[in-house]
Each structure stands twice: as structure tokens, then as C-alpha cells.
Motif scaffolding. Sequence first.
Motif, PDB file in Angstrom:
ATOM      1  N   ALA A  69       0.916  -1.334   0.007  1.00  0.00           N
ATOM      2  CA  ALA A  69       0.148  -0.132  -0.102  1.00  0.00           C
ATOM      3  C   ALA A  69       0.932   1.446   0.125  1.00  0.00           C
ATOM      4  O   ALA A  69       1.630   1.432   0.719  1.00  0.00           O
ATOM      5  N   GLN A  70       0.486   2.215  -0.960  1.00  0.00           N
ATOM      6  CA  GLN A  70       1.334   3.362  -0.903  1.00  0.00           C
ATOM      7  C   GLN A  70       0.551   4.510  -0.002  1.00  0.00           C
ATOM      8  O   GLN A  70      -0.364   5.313  -0.558  1.00  0.00           O
ATOM      9  N   VAL A  71       1.089   4.431   1.259  1.00  0.00           N
ATOM     10  CA  VAL A  71       0.408   5.456   2.202  1.00  0.00           C
ATOM     11  C   VAL A  71       1.537   5.809   3.048  1.00  0.00           C
ATOM     12  O   VAL A  71       2.506   5.353   3.273  1.00  0.00           O
ATOM     13  N   LEU A  72       1.413   7.143   3.410  1.00  0.00           N
ATOM     14  CA  LEU A  72       2.549   7.844   4.206  1.00  0.00           C
ATOM     15  C   LEU A  72       2.288   7.436   5.842  1.00  0.00           C
ATOM     16  O   LEU A  72       2.316   8.144   6.576  1.00  0.00           O
ATOM     17  N   VAL A  73       1.988   6.325   6.242  1.00  0.00           N
ATOM     18  CA  VAL A  73       1.828   5.966   7.892  1.00  0.00           C
ATOM     19  C   VAL A  73       2.871   4.940   7.923  1.00  0.00           C
ATOM     20  O   VAL A  73       3.099   4.039   7.146  1.00  0.00           O
ATOM     21  N   GLY A  74       3.257   4.968   9.056  1.00  0.00           N
ATOM     22  CA  GLY A  74       4.146   3.758   9.766  1.00  0.00           C
ATOM     23  C   GLY A  74       3.357   2.685  10.090  1.00  0.00           C
ATOM     24  O   GLY A  74       2.081   2.510  10.224  1.00  0.00           O
ATOM     25  N   GLY A  75       4.062   1.417   9.996  1.00  0.00           N
ATOM     26  CA  GLY A  75       3.411   0.204  10.583  1.00  0.00           C
ATOM     27  C   GLY A  75       2.313  -0.146   9.329  1.00  0.00           C
ATOM     28  O   GLY A  75       1.526  -0.968   9.867  1.00  0.00           O
ATOM     29  N   ARG A  76       2.828  -0.015   7.953  1.00  0.00           N
ATOM     30  CA  ARG A  76       1.696  -0.577   7.098  1.00  0.00           C
ATOM     31  C   ARG A  76       1.623  -2.103   7.283  1.00  0.00           C
ATOM     32  O   ARG A  76       0.392  -2.783   7.070  1.00  0.00           O
ATOM     33  N   GLY A  77       2.482  -2.851   7.405  1.00  0.00           N
ATOM     34  CA  GLY A  77       2.787  -4.177   7.300  1.00  0.00           C
ATOM     35  C   GLY A  77       1.763  -4.564   8.369  1.00  0.00           C
ATOM     36  O   GLY A  77       0.870  -5.464   7.853  1.00  0.00           O
ATOM     37  N   LYS A  78       1.895  -4.263   9.714  1.00  0.00           N
ATOM     38  CA  LYS A  78       1.214  -4.970  10.589  1.00  0.00           C
ATOM     39  C   LYS A  78      -0.298  -4.820  10.567  1.00  0.00           C
ATOM     40  O   LYS A  78      -1.040  -5.382  10.805  1.00  0.00           O
ATOM     41  N   ALA A  79      -0.733  -3.517   9.783  1.00  0.00           N
ATOM     42  CA  ALA A  79      -1.865  -3.129   9.507  1.00  0.00           C
ATOM     43  C   ALA A  79      -2.623  -3.890   8.464  1.00  0.00           C
ATOM     44  O   ALA A  79      -3.621  -3.330   7.758  1.00  0.00           O
ATOM     45  N   GLY A  80      -1.826  -4.556   7.709  1.00  0.00           N
ATOM     46  CA  GLY A  80      -2.636  -5.458   6.418  1.00  0.00           C
ATOM     47  C   GLY A  80      -2.329  -4.564   5.089  1.00  0.00           C
ATOM     48  O   GLY A  80      -2.759  -5.215   4.154  1.00  0.00           O
ATOM     49  N   GLY A  81      -1.309  -3.851   5.113  1.00  0.00           N
ATOM     50  CA  GLY A  81      -1.168  -3.023   3.829  1.00  0.00           C
ATOM     51  C   GLY A  81      -0.033  -3.640   3.071  1.00  0.00           C
ATOM     52  O   GLY A  81       0.178  -2.906   1.959  1.00  0.00           O
ATOM     53  N   ILE A  82       0.720  -4.604   3.476  1.00  0.00           N
ATOM     54  CA  ILE A  82       1.913  -5.212   2.591  1.00  0.00           C
ATOM     55  C   ILE A  82       1.544  -6.858   2.598  1.00  0.00           C
ATOM     56  O   ILE A  82       1.160  -7.367   3.831  1.00  0.00           O
ATOM     57  N   LYS A  83       1.295  -7.161   1.445  1.00  0.00           N
ATOM     58  CA  LYS A  83       1.035  -8.882   1.408  1.00  0.00           C
ATOM     59  C   LYS A  83       1.975  -9.405   0.210  1.00  0.00           C
ATOM     60  O   LYS A  83       2.333  -8.765  -0.705  1.00  0.00           O
ATOM     61  N   LEU A  84       2.358 -10.583   0.455  1.00  0.00           N
ATOM     62  CA  LEU A  84       2.979 -11.354  -0.520  1.00  0.00           C
ATOM     63  C   LEU A  84       2.119 -12.061  -1.431  1.00  0.00           C
ATOM     64  O   LEU A  84       1.117 -12.481  -1.196  1.00  0.00           O
ATOM     65  N   ALA A  85       2.725 -12.207  -2.722  1.00  0.00           N
ATOM     66  CA  ALA A  85       2.104 -12.821  -3.650  1.00  0.00           C
ATOM     67  C   ALA A  85       2.905 -13.813  -4.551  1.00  0.00           C
ATOM     68  O   ALA A  85       3.992 -13.119  -4.885  1.00  0.00           O
ATOM     69  N   ASN A  86       2.767 -15.112  -5.057  1.00  0.00           N
ATOM     70  CA  ASN A  86       3.787 -15.949  -5.518  1.00  0.00           C
ATOM     71  C   ASN A  86       3.299 -15.942  -7.037  1.00  0.00           C
ATOM     72  O   ASN A  86       4.045 -16.422  -7.826  1.00  0.00           O
ATOM     73  N   THR A  87       1.946 -15.572  -7.202  1.00  0.00           N
ATOM     74  CA  THR A  87       1.481 -15.860  -8.710  1.00  0.00           C
ATOM     75  C   THR A  87       0.777 -14.421  -9.403  1.00  0.00           C
ATOM     76  O   THR A  87       0.194 -13.522  -8.237  1.00  0.00           O
ATOM     77  N   MET A  96      -8.557   0.114   0.835  1.00  0.00           N
ATOM     78  CA  MET A  96      -8.452  -0.065   2.520  1.00  0.00           C
ATOM     79  C   MET A  96      -8.277   1.265   3.110  1.00  0.00           C
ATOM     80  O   MET A  96      -7.571   2.128   2.485  1.00  0.00           O
ATOM     81  N   ASN A  97      -8.824   1.210   4.193  1.00  0.00           N
ATOM     82  CA  ASN A  97      -8.511   2.574   5.015  1.00  0.00           C
ATOM     83  C   ASN A  97      -7.200   2.277   6.154  1.00  0.00           C
ATOM     84  O   ASN A  97      -7.535   1.536   7.164  1.00  0.00           O
ATOM     85  N   LEU A  98      -6.238   2.576   5.803  1.00  0.00           N
ATOM     86  CA  LEU A  98      -5.039   2.547   6.701  1.00  0.00           C
ATOM     87  C   LEU A  98      -4.752   3.846   7.707  1.00  0.00           C
ATOM     88  O   LEU A  98      -4.240   4.744   7.288  1.00  0.00           O
ATOM     89  N   LYS A  99      -5.045   3.699   8.879  1.00  0.00           N
ATOM     90  CA  LYS A  99      -5.012   4.816   9.864  1.00  0.00           C
ATOM     91  C   LYS A  99      -5.578   6.124   9.440  1.00  0.00           C
ATOM     92  O   LYS A  99      -4.907   7.248   9.379  1.00  0.00           O
ATOM     93  N   GLY A 100      -6.619   5.931   8.530  1.00  0.00           N
ATOM     94  CA  GLY A 100      -7.390   7.305   8.034  1.00  0.00           C
ATOM     95  C   GLY A 100      -7.069   7.548   6.686  1.00  0.00           C
ATOM     96  O   GLY A 100      -7.443   8.701   6.114  1.00  0.00           O
ATOM     97  N   TYR A 101      -6.091   6.923   6.120  1.00  0.00           N
ATOM     98  CA  TYR A 101      -5.772   7.117   4.787  1.00  0.00           C
ATOM     99  C   TYR A 101      -6.348   5.951   3.695  1.00  0.00           C
ATOM    100  O   TYR A 101      -6.091   4.936   4.201  1.00  0.00           O
ATOM    101  N   ILE A 102      -7.038   6.287   2.711  1.00  0.00           N
ATOM    102  CA  ILE A 102      -7.671   5.309   1.882  1.00  0.00           C
ATOM    103  C   ILE A 102      -6.491   5.154   0.867  1.00  0.00           C
ATOM    104  O   ILE A 102      -5.854   5.940   0.128  1.00  0.00           O
ATOM    105  N   VAL A 103      -6.190   3.597   0.655  1.00  0.00           N
ATOM    106  CA  VAL A 103      -5.179   3.385  -0.326  1.00  0.00           C
ATOM    107  C   VAL A 103      -5.628   3.355  -1.716  1.00  0.00           C
ATOM    108  O   VAL A 103      -6.587   2.878  -2.082  1.00  0.00           O
ATOM    109  N   GLU A 104      -5.086   4.349  -2.518  1.00  0.00           N
ATOM    110  CA  GLU A 104      -5.371   4.351  -3.832  1.00  0.00           C
ATOM    111  C   GLU A 104      -4.353   3.603  -4.840  1.00  0.00           C
ATOM    112  O   GLU A 104      -4.597   3.582  -5.913  1.00  0.00           O
ATOM    113  N   LYS A 105      -3.111   3.399  -4.166  1.00  0.00           N
ATOM    114  CA  LYS A 105      -2.030   3.145  -5.262  1.00  0.00           C
ATOM    115  C   LYS A 105      -1.400   2.060  -4.410  1.00  0.00           C
ATOM    116  O   LYS A 105      -1.232   1.728  -3.315  1.00  0.00           O
TER     117      LYS A 105
END
Lengths: 371, 289
Positions: free
Chosen positions: A45-63, A77-86
Motif C-alpha cells: 500500500a502506498q500511504v505515508l503511515v508507519g506500521g503498514r505491514g502490521k495493519a495489513g497493507g503489505i502482502k506477498l504474492a507468488n503468482t 483499504m483504510n489505513l489509519k485514516g488514509y484510503i489506499v489508492e495505489k
Amino acid sequence: MKLYEYLAKSLLAEVGIPTPQGRLATTPEEAEAAAREIGPCAVKAQVLVGGRGKAGGIKLANTPEEARQRAAEILGMNLKGYIVEKVWVEQQLKIDRELYVSITVDGQARQPLVIASAHGGVNIEEVPEEYIVKKNIDITTGLLPFHGREIARRLGLSGDLAKQFADILAKMYTAFRKYDAELVEINPLAVVGDRLIAADSRLNVEDDALFRHPELPRVEEGTELERKVRATGLAFVQLDGDIAVMANGAGMAMGTLDVLSLYGGRPANFLDAGGGASVEPMAQAIRFLLETKPKAILINIFGGITRCDDVARAIVTVKETEGIPVPLVVRLVGTNDEEGRRILAEAGIHAYTDMGEAAKAVVAAAYGEGR
Amino acid sequence: MAVIIDKDTRVVVQGITGNQGSFHTAQMLAYGTQVVAGVNFDKAGQQVHGVPVVATVHEAVERYGANASIVFVPARFAKDAALEAIDAGVEVLVLIPEHIPTQDAMEIHAAARKAGVRVIGPNTFGIISPGKCKMGIMPNHIYTPGPVGVVARSGTLSYEIAYTLTRAGFGQSTVIGMGGDRVIGVNFIEALELFEQDPETKVIVMVGEIGGIQEELAAEYIKAHVTKPVVAFLAGRSAPPGKRMGHAGAIIEGNRGTYQSKVQALEAAGVAVASLPWEVADLVRQKLG
């Protein structure tokens, strides 16, 4: 100003620093197409908040199909008040070791400072001092090849990895200067087989130098009200109390909050009305304070270049146009204070001369005398 | 005696024809500062409040004997102006503008160090030796000559404190505004060193704030080198972490720059720390006792 991860990495790649392959995606389909080119990837997720990974904003994909699904989950997704657009779809690396390197501003030495460590991948503040290498750079001669060689040696690097390190450090310094950065950080700087790759990186551009960088998209931080007030050139920070505060000068504004807190008041904001503001901008500042719906307002002015009569006129302007529906306590001393007090008295407003008395009065007015 | 500037300081104003430059030239003249020239390349030959305008700082030095410069030009032109003053050989350089890019400030300070120029600021209210010379934007009427050396990160808060000192009968030897930016010239340590050597200064007042480690480093310096009594007030006791309180340097980052760490460090060095601005005068009275 912090830059989005994808932008920081693209700028560092542009100066020649090896970074993981990545593509920007705004739809799940674009993420799928990106993963088809890149292979196993992380969807970030491209948002400027810390702790993206823990909040579910970073996920792995193998295919590629998985990348599409993960992107569909993260986009919107709403990450700490910021809507993820990219999302940034980035190649997964097989990392053998993690180093740390950054260039920042050393206020004490008044010079750029390189900080490096062989213990990367964690917050540098948590790394013991004995594992950290620091080196100031003379800004008039810049970062020279010997700096890279020496720091590499002190990190225990040798041979080709040391050469790669020196090359990356020189390019980081190029980016530091080119973009007026206050921080260029690579953490971790990953050892992947026989190569060094900037696995994760940050580039913060100094706000005061943004006029030299029209090419960079502006990223606004802060709450909506903070952004609105700052757009008028005032320094403003929202706090969680209920007494709105305006003062002139950053130190005075901070001091006012402290005195107010000591007397049991809860400040709603920090507002530095600046030095030498004229009537209309100051009236606007008072209107912003009213928007926070405070229980009371405290205005504390020590007029130097700011003229107390202008402050008084601003207060009266707001009172007469939109009204001030909550208790208002004013403290006014300095340039033209007698005239200022006279203008306020005509409008039925008393002005204190003592900061402590004013602070006590506003606490009483906000919360009631018998608290 | 006073530190850095005194009655013999000959001041050139860079940016004398602008609003701020012109207004404060009048104020400095009213205070008794020897403003000998102003600089504006396009308006050379004119006068501002009776002060001759010349084309370059070199000209101000050669024709009018200027040995100190105060800069009022917009932040984006400040590096050029500052390097010009350093090249022209002034001894003291006061940088008033706020928002000078940090990398420009680093270049200015590097050049100043090589040339042995003392820099005040940027983002400062300036420096005043009461009764002798004022290079800055502070109000004229709140200071009086006396034994207290004041060094401050913040302008208006230092006015408040100078004013309470003056009202309590304690004049000032010199008041130095360090500036609110991350990269500044004269800092607490240099000011402490100067005040320690100045025979007129009997007690030193530091006005600090949250952010950075300047106060902590000053505390170490006081412990090792300062024999005169020191009193401090620090702003930002109630500030939340991670928020920049107006000044570029006033931000608590991680566990660095907190109010508590500064108070502890200063008190351990024997500094009396006031919890309210107006208590500074009481503590000065005790120290002078």
C-alpha cells in the motif's frame, strides 16, 4: 516532506542505485500484469503511515493471480485514516544479510552525516552504538570516493561488495544534494548473493527547499484543518484539548501551552500567528480557532514586530462580523499595547498584561470557577 | 563589555530597501546602532532613513568600514547574500530570514567557519547588547544594560523573559537569539563560552525548547567549563511527541529531545530550571544573591 515509497525508490533508481524491480498499480488488473513481469512479489500500500505491514497493507504474492487478489484486498483499504489508492508491486528478494546506511543533517556539526551499520534491517535507534559507523561530510567538497572505501572497511566489507557499497553511498549523496533531502536512508541494504540491493529506502525532502523542486508531487500531511491553516502560512498543530490558543512566535506559543497546562487547562492547538502579521491574516487565524469549537480561547501576544493594535483590530473584526460565541481571554503587551487595550475596551473586552493571570482566567472561564 | 557586538560595531543591512529591512533599519538607528550602509544592487546611490545604499557588501566595507552584516533578503536569496558578506570580510553575520533551506545553511556555515566569521541564525531575532548596539528585530524598549547574559532559541519567549528581568531590575549584558532552525551558528555552547569570559556578565540565562540535543550538550559543557551561575527556562513541556511545534528544530523524535531529558541534564549540571517564564527573574535574584 516524506515521499511515497514508490517515488523515493524511483528517484534513487534514477541516480543509479540498484533497487528491486517494481511497478505502480492502481487496479488489481495492473497489479496482475506487473506480477507477470516481475515474478514472486510483495504488494505494498502506498500511504505515508508507519506500521503498514502490521495493519495489513503489505502482502506477498507468488503468482500473478495472487497479486491481483492481494491488490484487490489492499486497494480502497483504510489505513489509519488514509484510503489506499495505489499499490507498489515489488520483486521479492532472497536476502543473505542486511546492512544499514543513511545520510542526514547533523545540526551540531552543521554538516551532512553518514550513518552506517553492518546490523541493518531494524530501527537504527535500536542498534548499539558500537555497531554504528558515523562520518561527517564537508558540504563544500562533498562526499568523496575515500569516504565510501573507509566506511565500507569499517563495516567489514571487502572486495567487490566494498566497491558496490562505495558506489551506492556516492549515489546516495548525489540524491541527497539533488533533492535537498533531510534524509536518504537505505534499510535494509541487502546482500543478495554477490550483489548489494537497496531493498527498502526512504527519501525525505526538506519543506523549505520545495521551491527548488517543482518536479516533485506535493504530499500533504496532517489533518484537514491543519492543512487548511498551514496553507495560509501559519504554523498550526491540532491537539486534543478544548481551549484554543493563539500566540505570536513558536517559542511563545509553546510556552503558552505549557503555562496553560500547568494551570489545569487542556490546549486544543498550537498556533503561531507569526511575527508581524497584519489585521486580516490574524482575524483569519481566530476564525480557524473557532472552527475547532473550543470551550474558550486564549490569545497571548508579546508585540515585537507584531503590533498590539493590529491584534486588537483583528479580534474586534471577528467579534463584529461572525461573533465569538465562547469566552475569550486576551493578554496583550509590547508594541502599541495601550492603543490595543483601548480598542478592545471599546468592544467590551478586557486585556490582561500578565501571562499567568490570563492563563488562570481562561481555565476558569472554560471549566467554571468552582472546579 | 558585551559579547559579539558593542558600540563600535559598524552595521551593513543587506536588503535595506525591503519592507522588513527598511522598518528595522529605522528601529536599529533609533536604538543607537551604527548602521553605516545598506545594500541593494539596483538602488545604489539612494538613501534609506539617511543611510546610504550601495551596490555590494564589499563596497559597504571599503567605503563605510562595515564590519557586521544583518540579512533581510528573502530566504531563497539568503545563501548568496550571506556568502557575499563572508567574502567581503565582515566579522559578524546575522541571518534573520526563516525558511532558508538547510543545505544552504550548511554551506553558509562551512564558509563562515573557514573565514572565521561569527554567524547568528538563521531564523533568529538577532542579537542585542543593551545600550550599545542592536542587530535584530526585537522591540527596543524591553532591554536595559546589566549583568545577565541571555541566550535563546526562540524570539518572543526571550522577549517575555528579558521583559520580566528588566522589570525585576536585572539588566542584560547581551541577548543572543540562536535561531529556531536545525542548523544554526552561535549555539548554547559558544554563547556560554563567551559569557563565561565576559567580565560584565554575572549570571547566564538559557531559553531552550524541546527537540534536538543542544540543551543536553550545553549541560555537559556547563559541568566542565562554566563557573558562573546558569538559569534556564525550556518551552514545550506539554508538547506531544512527533509534532513539529513551529520551529524546524522543535520536535520530539523517538525518545530524543524530550523536556524531561533536558531538565534532568541541566539540573545535574547545577542549572536552576524555572517551570514558568516569570520565575526566571526570581532564580536570577537567588543566584546573584
